[in-house]
Design an enzyme around this catalytic site. Sequence first.
Site, PDB file in Angstrom:
ATOM      1  N   LYS A 187      11.719 -15.526  -9.071  1.00 35.46           N
ATOM      2  CA  LYS A 187      10.830 -15.142 -10.168  1.00 35.46           C
ATOM      3  C   LYS A 187      10.256 -13.758  -9.851  1.00 35.46           C
ATOM      4  O   LYS A 187       9.412 -13.601  -8.983  1.00 35.46           O
ATOM      5  CB  LYS A 187       9.682 -16.132 -10.352  1.00 35.46           C
ATOM      6  CG  LYS A 187       9.014 -15.893 -11.711  1.00 35.46           C
ATOM      7  CD  LYS A 187       7.566 -16.310 -11.785  1.00 35.46           C
ATOM      8  CE  LYS A 187       6.611 -15.345 -11.163  1.00 35.46           C
ATOM      9  NZ  LYS A 187       6.523 -14.005 -11.790  1.00 35.46           N
ATOM     10  N   GLY A 240       2.783 -11.356  -2.012  1.00 31.82           N
ATOM     11  CA  GLY A 240       1.730 -11.090  -2.988  1.00 31.82           C
ATOM     12  C   GLY A 240       0.363 -11.243  -2.353  1.00 31.82           C
ATOM     13  O   GLY A 240       0.184 -10.986  -1.157  1.00 31.82           O
ATOM     14  N   GLU A 262       4.291 -13.162   2.824  1.00 32.16           N
ATOM     15  CA  GLU A 262       4.068 -11.758   3.170  1.00 32.16           C
ATOM     16  C   GLU A 262       2.897 -11.307   2.311  1.00 32.16           C
ATOM     17  O   GLU A 262       3.059 -11.145   1.102  1.00 32.16           O
ATOM     18  CB  GLU A 262       5.345 -10.999   2.765  1.00 32.16           C
ATOM     19  CG  GLU A 262       5.593  -9.769   3.537  1.00 32.16           C
ATOM     20  CD  GLU A 262       5.879 -10.092   4.967  1.00 32.16           C
ATOM     21  OE1 GLU A 262       4.969  -9.847   5.774  1.00 32.16           O
ATOM     22  OE2 GLU A 262       6.970 -10.587   5.272  1.00 32.16           O
ATOM     23  N   CYS A 296       1.296  -3.176   0.873  1.00 26.74           N
ATOM     24  CA  CYS A 296       0.599  -4.216   1.623  1.00 26.74           C
ATOM     25  C   CYS A 296       0.105  -3.671   2.955  1.00 26.74           C
ATOM     26  O   CYS A 296      -0.898  -4.108   3.474  1.00 26.74           O
ATOM     27  CB  CYS A 296       1.507  -5.416   1.825  1.00 26.74           C
ATOM     28  SG  CYS A 296       3.125  -4.970   2.423  1.00 26.74           S
ATOM     29  N   GLU A 393      -8.917  -5.385   0.134  1.00 25.73           N
ATOM     30  CA  GLU A 393      -7.687  -4.663  -0.176  1.00 25.73           C
ATOM     31  C   GLU A 393      -7.834  -4.072  -1.583  1.00 25.73           C
ATOM     32  O   GLU A 393      -7.936  -4.803  -2.560  1.00 25.73           O
ATOM     33  CB  GLU A 393      -6.497  -5.620  -0.136  1.00 25.73           C
ATOM     34  CG  GLU A 393      -5.186  -4.914  -0.384  1.00 25.73           C
ATOM     35  CD  GLU A 393      -3.976  -5.831  -0.267  1.00 25.73           C
ATOM     36  OE1 GLU A 393      -3.939  -6.876  -0.943  1.00 25.73           O
ATOM     37  OE2 GLU A 393      -3.065  -5.488   0.484  1.00 25.73           O
TER      38      GLU A 393
HETATM   39  P1  NAI Z   1      -0.094 -12.075  -7.203  1.00 27.56           P
HETATM   40  O1  NAI Z   1      -0.077 -12.639  -5.825  1.00 27.56           O
HETATM   41  O2  NAI Z   1      -0.852 -12.823  -8.229  1.00 27.56           O
HETATM   42  O3  NAI Z   1       1.409 -11.905  -7.752  1.00 27.56           O
HETATM   43  C1  NAI Z   1       2.566 -11.875  -6.954  1.00 27.56           C
HETATM   44  C2  NAI Z   1       3.628 -12.809  -7.545  1.00 27.56           C
HETATM   45  O4  NAI Z   1       3.151 -14.142  -7.517  1.00 27.56           O
HETATM   46  C3  NAI Z   1       3.973 -12.514  -9.007  1.00 27.56           C
HETATM   47  O5  NAI Z   1       5.362 -12.747  -9.205  1.00 27.56           O
HETATM   48  C4  NAI Z   1       3.159 -13.556  -9.745  1.00 27.56           C
HETATM   49  O6  NAI Z   1       3.673 -13.873 -11.016  1.00 27.56           O
HETATM   50  C5  NAI Z   1       3.247 -14.732  -8.806  1.00 27.56           C
HETATM   51  N1  NAI Z   1       2.181 -15.728  -8.960  1.00 27.56           N
HETATM   52  C6  NAI Z   1       0.903 -15.527  -9.375  1.00 27.56           C
HETATM   53  N2  NAI Z   1       0.231 -16.697  -9.399  1.00 27.56           N
HETATM   54  C7  NAI Z   1       1.098 -17.664  -9.009  1.00 27.56           C
HETATM   55  C8  NAI Z   1       0.996 -19.084  -8.859  1.00 27.56           C
HETATM   56  N3  NAI Z   1      -0.137 -19.734  -9.119  1.00 27.56           N
HETATM   57  N4  NAI Z   1       2.094 -19.759  -8.439  1.00 27.56           N
HETATM   58  C9  NAI Z   1       3.239 -19.112  -8.169  1.00 27.56           C
HETATM   59  N5  NAI Z   1       3.392 -17.783  -8.320  1.00 27.56           N
HETATM   60  C10 NAI Z   1       2.334 -17.060  -8.720  1.00 27.56           C
HETATM   61  O7  NAI Z   1      -0.614 -10.585  -7.124  1.00 27.56           O
HETATM   62  P2  NAI Z   1      -1.134  -9.672  -8.341  1.00 27.56           P
HETATM   63  O8  NAI Z   1      -2.035 -10.481  -9.243  1.00 27.56           O
HETATM   64  O9  NAI Z   1       0.038  -9.012  -8.944  1.00 27.56           O
HETATM   65  O10 NAI Z   1      -2.007  -8.585  -7.584  1.00 27.56           O
HETATM   66  C11 NAI Z   1      -3.326  -8.885  -7.163  1.00 27.56           C
HETATM   67  C12 NAI Z   1      -3.628  -8.250  -5.823  1.00 27.56           C
HETATM   68  O11 NAI Z   1      -2.781  -8.812  -4.827  1.00 27.56           O
HETATM   69  C13 NAI Z   1      -3.344  -6.760  -5.747  1.00 27.56           C
HETATM   70  O12 NAI Z   1      -4.404  -6.002  -6.222  1.00 27.56           O
HETATM   71  C14 NAI Z   1      -3.127  -6.574  -4.265  1.00 27.56           C
HETATM   72  O13 NAI Z   1      -4.371  -6.464  -3.604  1.00 27.56           O
HETATM   73  C15 NAI Z   1      -2.448  -7.858  -3.839  1.00 27.56           C
HETATM   74  N6  NAI Z   1      -0.991  -7.708  -3.770  1.00 27.56           N
HETATM   75  C16 NAI Z   1      -0.392  -7.609  -2.542  1.00 27.56           C
HETATM   76  C17 NAI Z   1       0.970  -7.393  -2.448  1.00 27.56           C
HETATM   77  C18 NAI Z   1       1.646  -7.269  -1.140  1.00 27.56           C
HETATM   78  O14 NAI Z   1       2.711  -6.655  -1.064  1.00 27.56           O
HETATM   79  N7  NAI Z   1       1.122  -7.856  -0.090  1.00 27.56           N
HETATM   80  C19 NAI Z   1       1.807  -7.243  -3.643  1.00 27.56           C
HETATM   81  C20 NAI Z   1       1.104  -7.424  -4.882  1.00 27.56           C
HETATM   82  C21 NAI Z   1      -0.235  -7.635  -4.907  1.00 27.56           C
END
Ligand code: NAI
Length: 491
Positions: A187, A240, A262, A296, A393
């Site tokens: 996804k 994420g 990660e 990240c 972050e």
């Molecule tokens: P997120 O963790 O919500 O999204 C990442 C992925 O997880 C997306 O594909 C999303 O659709 C999916 N996801 C979201 N909720 C889920 C659930 N309940 N069950 C399964 N999958 C789910 O991150 P988001 O909202 O895009 O960004 C929020 C903050 O997270 C950013 O501001 C940043 O601080 C951090 N982040 C860190 C990343 C990294 O590389 N470590 C990458 C993206 C965001």
Amino acid sequence: MAAVTKSITPPKIRHTECFIDGKWLPAASGKTFPTINPATEEVIAEVAEGDAEDINLAVEAARRAFDSGPWSRMDARDRGRLLNRLADLIEEEIDELAALESLDNGKPIRDARTADLPLVIDCLRYYAGYADKIHGATIPVRGNYFTYTRREPVGVAGQIIPWNFPMLMVAWKWGPALAAGCTVVMKPAEQTPLTCLRMAALAQEAGFPDGVINVVPGFGPTAGAALVKHPQVDKIAFTGEHRTAQIIMREAADTLKRLTFELGGKSPNVILADADLDRAAEGAHFGLFFNQGQCCCAGSRVFVDERVHDEFVEKLKNLAQQRKLGHPLDPETEQGPQVDQAQFEKIMSYIQKGNEEGAKCVVGGKRFGDRGYYVEPTIFDEVSDSMSIAQDEIFGPVMSVLKFRDWDELIERANKTFYGLAAAVWTRDVAKAHDFAKRVRAGTIWVNCYDVFDAAAPFGGFKMSGQGRELGEEGLRAYTESKTVTINLDT
Ligand code: NAI
Ligand code: MG
């Protein structure tokens, strides 16, 4: 901050549907969602909004391909050949893919073309070479038995990825999973589904059998959650936010899935007085502002020895002022917009908090232009450990500079975060560098460099920055199970 405003022809959009069992399908519900160009705030395309029903179809296809399809009978070496073929096809289309990535994510085309894409190709080739080199061991046990282990694929891998490096995250997930012999249901992030869909089409062209690779675009709480809960999925690999990982861990408890995470960071980048300050300033600038700060491992806490502080901040300020913001598809552009409005607003609210909490904004601090989610490269000086800009972050182009004097105190402050993804130190003192590498609790330590990645070098986090490692042999092992076989040799 020079603006660049050349207008560039956008790339072609070829795929917007779910890719399930080798077929392009609309979402079962018929629903779609828009993917936005963050440079213009305009809709690029409507994309199928997958949900539990589509995830179920994809998991069934992946299950069949794993349990009884041609994938389960394929020689390991041929799996490697397919991964190499996929890498070749990506290389043939490198310019178009870089443009598509740039369009959907907002990252400068020069970064997509010279950083993301080459790393994607390299990662796939690295794991292609691993496919036929996954072995177990023979084990000397007590008694007249022959005992050996087999390393087998874990099964169907559910893979949930973010938007900051859309294609690279696909490569990091598909490379080891497919080399190990797993099948995948991915996804992609709702902000950036387009390049992942194109990669699925190229995988089909490369010859991956139907059902081995499936992609279901959609949102986290619906499509993502359905993948996490599905009883026929053996493992979830997620990149994420740590809060999302906490939800996934809870949801995955019922089926006791294997999990690798990660997650984020608040990585310290430490400048000692004996460092080559020009190189260190460039490293600190790049380590934070690269990819609009959406990394990240961004070096978001820059600790500077008080003896060189003023001189160093001046260098940082000059570099930030020279940074070229502009249209992502313009090859001159060094910084594009943030990925979406939510991220833009989150960053602006942290800039406000930095000002309110008493940090000194030495450059930037505002929105750039009036169209697109652009934020000026921003540096806060006189930041203290307890401020929210030093703890949370931000995931944007906002750097916090903190002063230090004492070495032991510095190590303690560097570790004073619940994250532990990366850390860097700039110094000519070898003993200090090793001491730092040993005492800082983070998965990656860089010395006199930043953001150096290689497919062979494991990457991942201590503490709340993750679980397990990606890349290298460790990344491959995370897609395998060990099986012990014992044969009675008594006749
Ligand atoms: P997120 O963790 O919500 O999204 C990442 C992925 O997880 C997306 O594909 C999303 O659709 C999916 N996801 C979201 N909720 C889920 C659930 N309940 N069950 C399964 N999958 C789910 O991150 P988001 O909202 O895009 O960004 C929020 C903050 O997270 C950013 O501001 C940043 O601080 C951090 N982040 C860190 C990343 C990294 O590389 N470590 C990458 C993206 C965001
Ligand atoms: Mg979220």
